[in-house]
Design a protein around this motif. Structure first.
Motif, PDB file in Angstrom:
ATOM      1  N   GLN A 170      -1.442  -3.575 -14.278  1.00 60.57           N
ATOM      2  CA  GLN A 170       0.196  -3.350 -14.851  1.00 60.57           C
ATOM      3  C   GLN A 170       0.613  -4.931 -14.506  1.00 60.57           C
ATOM      4  OE1 GLN A 170       2.661  -0.322 -13.700  1.00 60.57           O
ATOM      5  NE2 GLN A 170       0.765   1.062 -13.732  1.00 60.57           N
ATOM      6  N   MET A 171       0.108  -5.424 -13.522  1.00 61.81           N
ATOM      7  CA  MET A 171       0.748  -6.800 -13.252  1.00 61.81           C
ATOM      8  C   MET A 171      -0.303  -8.008 -13.874  1.00 61.81           C
ATOM      9  SD  MET A 171       1.257  -6.409  -9.208  1.00 61.81           S
ATOM     10  CE  MET A 171       1.671  -8.337  -8.994  1.00 61.81           C
ATOM     11  N   ASP A 172      -1.130  -7.556 -14.651  1.00 62.71           N
ATOM     12  CA  ASP A 172      -2.176  -8.461 -15.189  1.00 62.71           C
ATOM     13  C   ASP A 172      -2.636  -9.390 -14.232  1.00 62.71           C
ATOM     14  OD1 ASP A 172      -3.392  -9.499 -17.333  1.00 62.71           O
ATOM     15  OD2 ASP A 172      -2.164 -10.857 -17.922  1.00 62.71           O
ATOM     16  N   VAL A 173      -3.056  -8.863 -13.093  1.00 61.83           N
ATOM     17  CA  VAL A 173      -3.857  -9.656 -12.076  1.00 61.83           C
ATOM     18  C   VAL A 173      -5.243  -9.173 -11.764  1.00 61.83           C
ATOM     19  CG1 VAL A 173      -1.724 -10.844 -11.068  1.00 61.83           C
ATOM     20  CG2 VAL A 173      -2.691  -8.809 -10.010  1.00 61.83           C
ATOM     21  N   ASP A 174      -6.108  -9.913 -11.157  1.00 64.35           N
ATOM     22  CA  ASP A 174      -7.527  -9.241 -10.711  1.00 64.35           C
ATOM     23  C   ASP A 174      -7.181  -8.323  -9.540  1.00 64.35           C
ATOM     24  OD1 ASP A 174     -10.303  -9.532 -11.102  1.00 64.35           O
ATOM     25  OD2 ASP A 174     -10.058  -9.741  -8.951  1.00 64.35           O
ATOM     26  N   TYR A 175      -7.922  -7.157  -9.552  1.00 62.26           N
ATOM     27  CA  TYR A 175      -8.207  -6.118  -8.496  1.00 62.26           C
ATOM     28  C   TYR A 175      -8.014  -6.883  -7.096  1.00 62.26           C
ATOM     29  CZ  TYR A 175     -10.113  -2.656  -5.393  1.00 62.26           C
ATOM     30  OH  TYR A 175     -10.466  -1.768  -4.445  1.00 62.26           O
TER      31      TYR A 175
ATOM     32  N   ARG B 179       0.931  -1.398  -0.105  1.00 63.76           N
ATOM     33  CA  ARG B 179       0.121  -0.030   0.015  1.00 63.76           C
ATOM     34  C   ARG B 179       0.892   1.349   0.187  1.00 63.76           C
ATOM     35  NH1 ARG B 179      -2.759  -0.913   4.207  1.00 63.76           N
ATOM     36  NH2 ARG B 179      -4.273  -1.970   3.401  1.00 63.76           N
ATOM     37  N   LYS B 180       1.786   1.285   0.829  1.00 64.57           N
ATOM     38  CA  LYS B 180       2.761   2.511   1.086  1.00 64.57           C
ATOM     39  C   LYS B 180       3.638   2.834  -0.264  1.00 64.57           C
ATOM     40  CE  LYS B 180       6.930   2.298   3.146  1.00 64.57           C
ATOM     41  NZ  LYS B 180       7.977   2.181   3.956  1.00 64.57           N
ATOM     42  N   TYR B 181       4.160   1.795  -0.820  1.00 61.81           N
ATOM     43  CA  TYR B 181       4.993   2.078  -2.230  1.00 61.81           C
ATOM     44  C   TYR B 181       3.711   2.268  -3.499  1.00 61.81           C
ATOM     45  CZ  TYR B 181       9.186   1.062   0.362  1.00 61.81           C
ATOM     46  OH  TYR B 181       9.931   0.977   1.113  1.00 61.81           O
ATOM     47  N   ARG B 182       2.797   1.568  -3.353  1.00 64.18           N
ATOM     48  CA  ARG B 182       1.614   1.834  -4.403  1.00 64.18           C
ATOM     49  C   ARG B 182       1.397   3.427  -4.425  1.00 64.18           C
ATOM     50  NH1 ARG B 182      -3.535   2.170  -4.068  1.00 64.18           N
ATOM     51  NH2 ARG B 182      -3.639   1.333  -2.062  1.00 64.18           N
ATOM     52  N   LYS B 183       0.953   3.788  -3.156  1.00 61.50           N
ATOM     53  CA  LYS B 183       0.571   5.230  -3.133  1.00 61.50           C
ATOM     54  C   LYS B 183       1.717   6.282  -3.397  1.00 61.50           C
ATOM     55  CE  LYS B 183      -3.435   4.428  -0.207  1.00 61.50           C
ATOM     56  NZ  LYS B 183      -4.400   5.235   0.779  1.00 61.50           N
ATOM     57  N   LEU B 184       2.837   5.893  -2.971  1.00 59.73           N
ATOM     58  CA  LEU B 184       4.000   6.592  -3.413  1.00 59.73           C
ATOM     59  C   LEU B 184       4.128   6.972  -4.807  1.00 59.73           C
ATOM     60  CD1 LEU B 184       6.720   5.692  -0.867  1.00 59.73           C
ATOM     61  CD2 LEU B 184       5.918   7.913  -1.160  1.00 59.73           C
ATOM     62  N   ARG B 185       3.922   5.857  -5.621  1.00 56.99           N
ATOM     63  CA  ARG B 185       3.956   5.719  -7.147  1.00 56.99           C
ATOM     64  C   ARG B 185       2.580   6.427  -7.553  1.00 56.99           C
ATOM     65  NH1 ARG B 185       8.081   5.221  -9.750  1.00 56.99           N
ATOM     66  NH2 ARG B 185       7.167   4.049 -11.299  1.00 56.99           N
ATOM     67  N   GLY B 186       1.715   6.705  -6.866  1.00 52.92           N
ATOM     68  CA  GLY B 186       0.485   7.354  -7.425  1.00 52.92           C
ATOM     69  C   GLY B 186      -0.561   6.470  -8.028  1.00 52.92           C
ATOM     70  N   LEU B 187      -0.223   5.188  -7.592  1.00 55.31           N
ATOM     71  CA  LEU B 187      -1.169   4.183  -8.389  1.00 55.31           C
ATOM     72  C   LEU B 187      -2.350   3.726  -7.411  1.00 55.31           C
ATOM     73  CD1 LEU B 187       1.602   1.700  -9.541  1.00 55.31           C
ATOM     74  CD2 LEU B 187       0.339   3.422 -10.971  1.00 55.31           C
ATOM     75  N   THR B 188      -3.627   3.281  -8.126  1.00 56.32           N
ATOM     76  CA  THR B 188      -4.581   2.875  -7.462  1.00 56.32           C
ATOM     77  C   THR B 188      -4.252   1.492  -7.528  1.00 56.32           C
ATOM     78  OG1 THR B 188      -5.875   2.543  -9.437  1.00 56.32           O
ATOM     79  CG2 THR B 188      -6.225   4.568  -8.094  1.00 56.32           C
ATOM     80  N   ILE B 189      -5.328   0.663  -6.757  1.00 56.60           N
ATOM     81  CA  ILE B 189      -5.365  -0.784  -6.582  1.00 56.60           C
ATOM     82  C   ILE B 189      -5.384  -1.345  -8.172  1.00 56.60           C
ATOM     83  CG2 ILE B 189      -6.176  -2.910  -5.744  1.00 56.60           C
ATOM     84  CD1 ILE B 189      -6.573  -1.575  -3.043  1.00 56.60           C
ATOM     85  N   SER B 190      -6.184  -0.945  -8.576  1.00 58.84           N
ATOM     86  CA  SER B 190      -6.858  -1.095 -10.193  1.00 58.84           C
ATOM     87  C   SER B 190      -5.694  -1.146 -10.965  1.00 58.84           C
ATOM     88  CB  SER B 190      -7.895  -0.365 -10.590  1.00 58.84           C
ATOM     89  OG  SER B 190      -9.044  -0.736  -9.956  1.00 58.84           O
TER      90      SER B 190
ATOM     91  N   ALA C  87       6.850  -9.777  -8.312  1.00 56.93           N
ATOM     92  CA  ALA C  87       5.852  -8.929  -9.573  1.00 56.93           C
ATOM     93  C   ALA C  87       5.414  -7.653  -9.105  1.00 56.93           C
ATOM     94  CB  ALA C  87       4.931  -9.840 -10.102  1.00 56.93           C
ATOM     95  N   VAL C  88       5.057  -7.600  -7.648  1.00 59.22           N
ATOM     96  CA  VAL C  88       4.592  -6.460  -7.410  1.00 59.22           C
ATOM     97  C   VAL C  88       5.917  -5.510  -7.294  1.00 59.22           C
ATOM     98  CG1 VAL C  88       3.900  -5.189  -5.331  1.00 59.22           C
ATOM     99  CG2 VAL C  88       2.769  -7.403  -5.931  1.00 59.22           C
ATOM    100  N   ALA C  89       6.823  -5.826  -6.566  1.00 64.14           N
ATOM    101  CA  ALA C  89       8.290  -5.086  -6.649  1.00 64.14           C
ATOM    102  C   ALA C  89       8.864  -4.671  -7.991  1.00 64.14           C
ATOM    103  CB  ALA C  89       9.265  -5.659  -6.047  1.00 64.14           C
ATOM    104  N   ASP C  90       8.586  -5.482  -8.940  1.00 62.83           N
ATOM    105  CA  ASP C  90       8.850  -4.955 -10.455  1.00 62.83           C
ATOM    106  C   ASP C  90       8.176  -3.941 -10.952  1.00 62.83           C
ATOM    107  OD1 ASP C  90      10.504  -5.315 -12.776  1.00 62.83           O
ATOM    108  OD2 ASP C  90       8.778  -6.242 -13.395  1.00 62.83           O
ATOM    109  N   VAL C  91       6.771  -3.778 -10.718  1.00 64.80           N
ATOM    110  CA  VAL C  91       5.843  -2.942 -11.092  1.00 64.80           C
ATOM    111  C   VAL C  91       6.171  -1.665 -10.347  1.00 64.80           C
ATOM    112  CG1 VAL C  91       3.670  -2.302 -11.220  1.00 64.80           C
ATOM    113  CG2 VAL C  91       4.061  -4.434 -12.253  1.00 64.80           C
ATOM    114  N   LEU C  92       6.231  -1.599  -9.124  1.00 60.67           N
ATOM    115  CA  LEU C  92       6.590  -0.309  -8.111  1.00 60.67           C
ATOM    116  C   LEU C  92       7.958   0.085  -8.179  1.00 60.67           C
ATOM    117  CD1 LEU C  92       4.788  -1.716  -5.156  1.00 60.67           C
ATOM    118  CD2 LEU C  92       3.760  -0.064  -6.823  1.00 60.67           C
ATOM    119  N   GLU C  93       9.018  -0.859  -8.949  1.00 67.93           N
ATOM    120  CA  GLU C  93      10.250  -0.364  -9.346  1.00 67.93           C
ATOM    121  C   GLU C  93      11.065  -0.177  -7.870  1.00 67.93           C
ATOM    122  OE1 GLU C  93       9.932   3.126 -11.771  1.00 67.93           O
ATOM    123  OE2 GLU C  93       9.416   1.827 -13.320  1.00 67.93           O
TER     124      GLU C  93
END
Length: 105
Positions: free
Chosen positions: A55-60, A39-50, A80-86
């Motif tokens: 980007q990961m090609d998985v379900d919400y 959640r922290k890194y997703r929000k830092l990247r400005g991404l929603t869960i969707s 996979a999450v880490a890769d998308v979140l860089e």
């Protein structure tokens, strides 16, 4: 060999949290830290869960369950999450809340 069921249950409980009726161990602290960090890194990247899920090609719901700690995620998904979140996968497993000065909720 000691067949005392009381001693056996104490030994199991000392190994970590176990979901009732399950033979697999759940490390609640680790699962919670993982969810909080996603959640922290997703929000830092400005991404929603969707957006992360797309980007990961998985379900919400997969990302949602990971963030909520209701699923014991496998190592492939962590990478996979880490890769998308860089970020490094290890950053998703850090459990030090003191380095984060404010809440993202």
């Amino acid at each position: 060999m000691d067949n005392d069921p009381y001693k056996a249950s104490k030994k199991i409980s000392s190994l970590g949290s176990m979901k009732e009726g399950s033979k697999k161990r759940r490390n609640e602290k680790g699962i919670t830290a993982l969810g909080n960090n996603i959640r922290k890194y997703r929000k830092l990247r400005g991404l929603t869960i969707s957006q992360l899920a797309n980007q990961m090609d998985v379900d919400y719901s997969q990302i949602s369950r990971m963030e909520l700690g209701t699923v014991n995620t496998n190592i492939s998904m962590i990478f996979a999450v880490a890769d998308v979140l860089e970020i490094k996968a290890a950053q998703l497993l850090e459990d030090d809340d003191t380095s984060w000065p404010f809440s993202l909720l």
